[in-house]
Design a protein around this motif. Structure first.
Motif, PDB file in Angstrom:
ATOM      1  N   ARG A  35       0.828  -1.221   0.000  1.00 39.24           N
ATOM      2  CA  ARG A  35       0.000   0.000   0.000  1.00 39.24           C
ATOM      3  C   ARG A  35       0.854   1.260   0.000  1.00 39.24           C
ATOM      4  NH1 ARG A  35      -4.825  -1.936   4.098  1.00 39.24           N
ATOM      5  NH2 ARG A  35      -6.015  -3.022   2.510  1.00 39.24           N
ATOM      6  N   SER A  36       2.088   1.153   0.487  1.00 43.81           N
ATOM      7  CA  SER A  36       3.007   2.288   0.492  1.00 43.81           C
ATOM      8  C   SER A  36       3.778   2.413  -0.818  1.00 43.81           C
ATOM      9  CB  SER A  36       4.012   2.151   1.643  1.00 43.81           C
ATOM     10  OG  SER A  36       3.337   2.166   2.872  1.00 43.81           O
ATOM     11  N   SER A  41       0.293   4.483  -3.798  1.00 44.27           N
ATOM     12  CA  SER A  41       0.066   5.690  -2.990  1.00 44.27           C
ATOM     13  C   SER A  41      -0.111   6.941  -3.833  1.00 44.27           C
ATOM     14  CB  SER A  41       1.207   5.875  -1.983  1.00 44.27           C
ATOM     15  OG  SER A  41       2.435   6.048  -2.656  1.00 44.27           O
ATOM     16  N   SER A  42       0.330   6.920  -5.095  1.00 38.20           N
ATOM     17  CA  SER A  42       0.174   8.098  -5.944  1.00 38.20           C
ATOM     18  C   SER A  42      -1.174   8.146  -6.664  1.00 38.20           C
ATOM     19  CB  SER A  42       1.303   8.151  -6.977  1.00 38.20           C
ATOM     20  OG  SER A  42       1.192   7.072  -7.891  1.00 38.20           O
ATOM     21  N   GLU A  45      -7.419   9.895  -4.785  1.00 39.59           N
ATOM     22  CA  GLU A  45      -8.389   9.357  -3.823  1.00 39.59           C
ATOM     23  C   GLU A  45      -9.620   8.770  -4.509  1.00 39.59           C
ATOM     24  OE1 GLU A  45      -8.872   9.890  -0.204  1.00 39.59           O
ATOM     25  OE2 GLU A  45      -6.797  10.457   0.107  1.00 39.59           O
TER      26      GLU A  45
END
Length: 135
Positions: A35-36, A41-42, A45
């Motif tokens: 997830r990182s 992460s980019s 949303e």
């Protein structure tokens, strides 16, 4: 009932078409690291769920695939499971789908459910709102 596999040993997963993956156990730490990943992460949303699923599966695959069989380059020579090769493999929908359902989804279901009960929606559970005023 949650069935725990307490073996820390990697296991083989047959994706079909002669492709087998030797995978590390899908742990919370591995999911957290995926997830990182920059590709995950980019994402915005409001990224579509299918875009998030593909990015997360590729990140998990890059971390979890320790070795594989049945994967080669254009000349037919075996290639190592580099992040680029993993992404190319998972761009093949039938293999992605099998990886997603037989490895990733099982781990995410457990991660989302957790190992404990959620707070009760009413009553005196710690996470519940009071249903009656104080006496």
């Amino acid at each position: 009932m949650i069935r725990l596999n307490l073996s820390p040993e990697p296991a083989w997963l047959d994706l079909g078409g002669g492709v087998r993956l030797r995978l590390a156990p899908l742990t919370s730490a591995l999911i957290g690291a995926a997830r990182s990943d920059a590709q995950v992460s980019s994402l915005p949303e409001d990224a579509p769920a299918d875009q998030v699923a593909v990015a997360l599966a590729k990140a998990i695959g890059s971390l979890a695939i320790l070795e594989w069989e049945g994967v080669g380059n254009d000349e037919g020579y075996p290639v190592p499971p580099t992040p680029e090769a993993v992404a190319a493999l998972l761009d093949l929908f039938p293999l992605f789908q099998r990886f997603q359902t037989d490895y990733v989804a099982k781990g995410l279901i457990l991660a989302n459910e957790g190992n404990a009960s959620a707070p009760l929606p009413n009553g005196t559970s710690v996470g519940a709102k009071a249903t009656a005023p104080d006496a």
